[in-house]
Design an enzyme around this catalytic site. Structure first.
Site, PDB file in Angstrom:
ATOM      1  N   TYR A   1      18.677  28.562   7.439  1.00 47.23           N
ATOM      2  CA  TYR A   1      17.534  29.259   8.046  1.00 47.23           C
ATOM      3  C   TYR A   1      17.647  29.288   9.564  1.00 47.23           C
ATOM      4  O   TYR A   1      18.019  28.306  10.191  1.00 47.23           O
ATOM      5  CB  TYR A   1      16.219  28.555   7.684  1.00 47.23           C
ATOM      6  CG  TYR A   1      15.764  28.816   6.284  1.00 47.23           C
ATOM      7  CD1 TYR A   1      15.430  30.086   5.867  1.00 47.23           C
ATOM      8  CD2 TYR A   1      15.654  27.771   5.382  1.00 47.23           C
ATOM      9  CE1 TYR A   1      15.002  30.321   4.562  1.00 47.23           C
ATOM     10  CE2 TYR A   1      15.222  27.985   4.082  1.00 47.23           C
ATOM     11  CZ  TYR A   1      14.903  29.264   3.682  1.00 47.23           C
ATOM     12  OH  TYR A   1      14.485  29.494   2.405  1.00 47.23           O
TER      13      TYR A   1
ATOM     14  N   LYS B   1       0.852  -1.207   0.000  1.00 47.15           N
ATOM     15  CA  LYS B   1       0.000   0.000   0.000  1.00 47.15           C
ATOM     16  C   LYS B   1       0.881   1.248   0.000  1.00 47.15           C
ATOM     17  O   LYS B   1       2.105   1.138   0.082  1.00 47.15           O
ATOM     18  CB  LYS B   1      -0.918  -0.035   1.223  1.00 47.15           C
ATOM     19  CG  LYS B   1      -0.199  -0.025   2.557  1.00 47.15           C
ATOM     20  CD  LYS B   1      -1.125  -0.482   3.670  1.00 47.15           C
ATOM     21  CE  LYS B   1      -0.358  -0.650   4.959  1.00 47.15           C
ATOM     22  NZ  LYS B   1      -0.782   0.185   6.037  1.00 47.15           N
TER      23      LYS B   1
HETATM   24  C1  LIG Z   1      -3.412  -4.495   8.118  1.00 45.49           C
HETATM   25  C2  LIG Z   1      -1.941  -4.457   7.890  1.00 45.49           C
HETATM   26  N1  LIG Z   1      -1.272  -5.596   7.748  1.00 45.49           N
HETATM   27  C3  LIG Z   1       0.057  -5.622   7.537  1.00 45.49           C
HETATM   28  C4  LIG Z   1       0.783  -4.450   7.473  1.00 45.49           C
HETATM   29  C5  LIG Z   1       2.281  -4.513   7.265  1.00 45.49           C
HETATM   30  O1  LIG Z   1       2.939  -4.014   8.384  1.00 45.49           O
HETATM   31  P1  LIG Z   1       4.536  -3.906   8.403  1.00 45.49           P
HETATM   32  O2  LIG Z   1       4.895  -2.918   7.366  1.00 45.49           O
HETATM   33  O3  LIG Z   1       4.844  -3.395   9.765  1.00 45.49           O
HETATM   34  O4  LIG Z   1       5.056  -5.251   8.129  1.00 45.49           O
HETATM   35  C6  LIG Z   1       0.132  -3.240   7.635  1.00 45.49           C
HETATM   36  C7  LIG Z   1       0.896  -1.986   7.595  1.00 45.49           C
HETATM   37  O5  LIG Z   1       0.681  -1.051   8.267  1.00 45.49           O
HETATM   38  C8  LIG Z   1      -1.274  -3.229   7.840  1.00 45.49           C
HETATM   39  O6  LIG Z   1      -1.948  -2.105   8.005  1.00 45.49           O
END
Ligand SMILES: Cc1ncc(COP(=O)(O)O)c(C=O)c1O
Length: 357
Positions: free
Chosen positions: A254, A35
């Protein structure tokens, strides 16, 4: 010459890290979490490199469609499900699985007049208190979903809140609640994120859901990525665009709050918060100039950072600078900026070309 900020994406490292994730529990399936545009790396490039995964986890239908449009045929799960009823036909047509976390989503499924079905992950809150049905409601929700014409296959999911800690009562409690539910319902199940995969074998169910470890960052406190044999996927680079001699007492950047303690050489790097460098990275944050550590001085600007070149006297305009990645663990940079690797990766902006290597 164009502006030198670049993010090199090492697809061989992605494959390697997926393989590492698999080694922990070789018989479980892997839903690679890609994602947020593949944690900032480019979702299609990441999915192509991870074609050996068993499925993908994304945040939205839009991300799922980008994958389907690119020809990805593996199972895709939208980890927050649908956000409104109008998305349902697309979930059905493009075979996108939905996480169902709230009663309003079950209502939408039950009231839908669409034809066809979607596969559903019912999300149970075992203690994170973010998304998911309370444990006490699990059975009745599962019954509703089992009886719903729109629902194809059903599976069980929960998410861990503290698995990055080596010793965590709250993780133990989540594990126990999920274990009971999984055995009572007999549904296919998924609990582990990267930290679960690495450090909590009891979280291994049918599907593992690693994210951050695939990108080469350590998911657990106290163990580095290299100790876990994970390789950095993104190397953020730029170049020195100025090398300057400053006098003792000169204030740099800055606010003028970093003052040269002696006559010294400083360098200006074309990479700032407009590229995704963390604005709160403090003086002392490491960068590599020609492969050698130099440290940040002064405030991070939109397009530039300034670095101390006292120990890099050979440095010249045009020299390569690594902000994180090969030779400079992103977890180290994140610590200096009081943040996490996830944020650094997701924040690399669109003006930084991603180059697959
Ligand atoms: C529902 C869910 N599963 C798995 C993951 C993967 O987590 P990670 O990147 O900590 O392995 C995430 C990431 O936030 C998530 O929201």
């Amino acid at each position: 010459m164009s502006r030198p900020a670049r993010a090199f994406i090492n697809t061989a490292a992605l494959k390697h890290n997926l393989n590492q994730a698999r080694q922990f529990h070789p018989n479980r399936k892997i839903m690679a979490v890609i994602k947020a545009n593949g944690y900032g790396h480019g979702i299609v490039a990441v999915a192509s490199a991870l074609s050996d995964a068993d499925g993908f986890g994304v945040a939205s239908l839009e991300e799922a469609m980008a994958l389907r449009d690119a020809g990805v045929a593996l199972p895709i799960t939208a980890l927050e499900g649908f956000f409104e009823a109008s998305e349902l036909p697309y979930f059905i047509d493009h075979k996108v699985q939905a996480v169902i976390h709230s009663a309003w989503q079950v209502d939408i499924l039950e009231q839908s007049g669409e034809k066809g079905q979607i596969d559903v992950w019912v999300k149970i809150d075992t203690g994170m208190n973010r998304l998911g049905f309370p444990l006490e409601e699990a059975q009745s929700v599962i019954d509703r979903l089992r009886n719903c014409d729109r629902v194809g296959q059903l599976a069980l999911m929960s998410h861990l809140a503290c698995a990055d800690e080596a010793d965590s009562d709250s993780t133990r409690s989540q594990v126990e609640k999920f274990r009971q539910l999984a055995s009572e319902t007999g549904l296919p199940a998924s609990l582990a994120n990267s930290a679960g995969v690495v450090a909590w074998p009891e979280t291994a169910y049918d599907w593992q859901r690693p994210g951050i470890m695939l990108y080469g960052s350590s998911p657990v406190a106290g163990k580095s990525a290299s100790e876990l044999n994970l390789k950095p996927v993104m190397t953020a680079t730029s170049a020195l665009i100025a090398v300057r001699q400053q006098r003792k007492g000169d204030a740099v950047g800055y606010g003028g709050d970093w003052v040269c303690p002696e006559d010294m050489t400083i360098g200006v790097v074309a990479f700032g918060y407009g590229d995704g460098y963390p604005r709160h990275a403090g003086p002392g944050t490491p960068v590599l100039v020609n492969g050698k550590v130099a440290t940040l001085i002064g405030r991070v600007s939109m397009d530039m950072i300034t670095v101390d070149l006292r120990t890099n006297q050979d440095a010249r305009v045009g020299d390569r600078v690594v902000l994180w990645g090969d030779g400079l663990p992103i977890d180290d940079v994140a610590r200096h900026a009081d943040t996490i690797s996830y944020e650094l990766l997701c924040h690399v902006t669109s003006r930084v070309p991603r180059i697959e290597v």
